[in-house]
Scaffold this active site. Sequence first.
Site: not given
Length: 216
Positions: A120, A138
Amino acid sequence: MNKQTRYTFYARLAELDPNPTTELNYTTPFELLTAVLLSAQATDVGVNKATKILFPVANTPQGILALGKEGLESYINTIGLYRSKAKHLLETCRILIERHGGEVPRDRESLEALPGVGRKTANVVLNTAFGVPTIAVDTHIFRLGNRTGLAPGKDVRAVEDKLLKVTPKEFMLNAHHWLILHGRYICKARKPECWRCVVNDVCDYRSKQLTPPPGR
């Protein structure tokens, strides 16, 4: 959600916010990498408060290393998990200097090899700092992808892969920002504010509240 509906979904978000960006404050790729690393399980507002004090003093790998562990911790101790984050950031700075000439690498493999940097974080840096059309999933984007029907998936990687597959090319570069901001401020976890959502008519969510609650 079919192809045309997805296009409409993104087109409306784009019309609402033509030039979206991260809410983390930064001026260089290293500052962005630092801010994203610090943001795990913390708010962007909280990170910005810390980096507002930190970056004028140290905003390069060399500068961060010069602070040392205790020095760095004194600037970021208002952020959750600050001790482990300080450790990871210091280790990252050493690697950047030793292997990358003090610069943030522009490839995923090198980014993910840095301590505290997962997929991420790498996606955020690649997209926001270097303009690579990636999507960092997320909790907000994971929720939104499943709730709206835009990109259902059982885990964050599945949602990411689906988004990369179905997002129209013209929206790919900014898709991450549109989705995270929409999830953060409109399509909230507990009480999505469907009554002020620009895509509520193309969303698959079955429990939409299209009229605001009293007092809103």
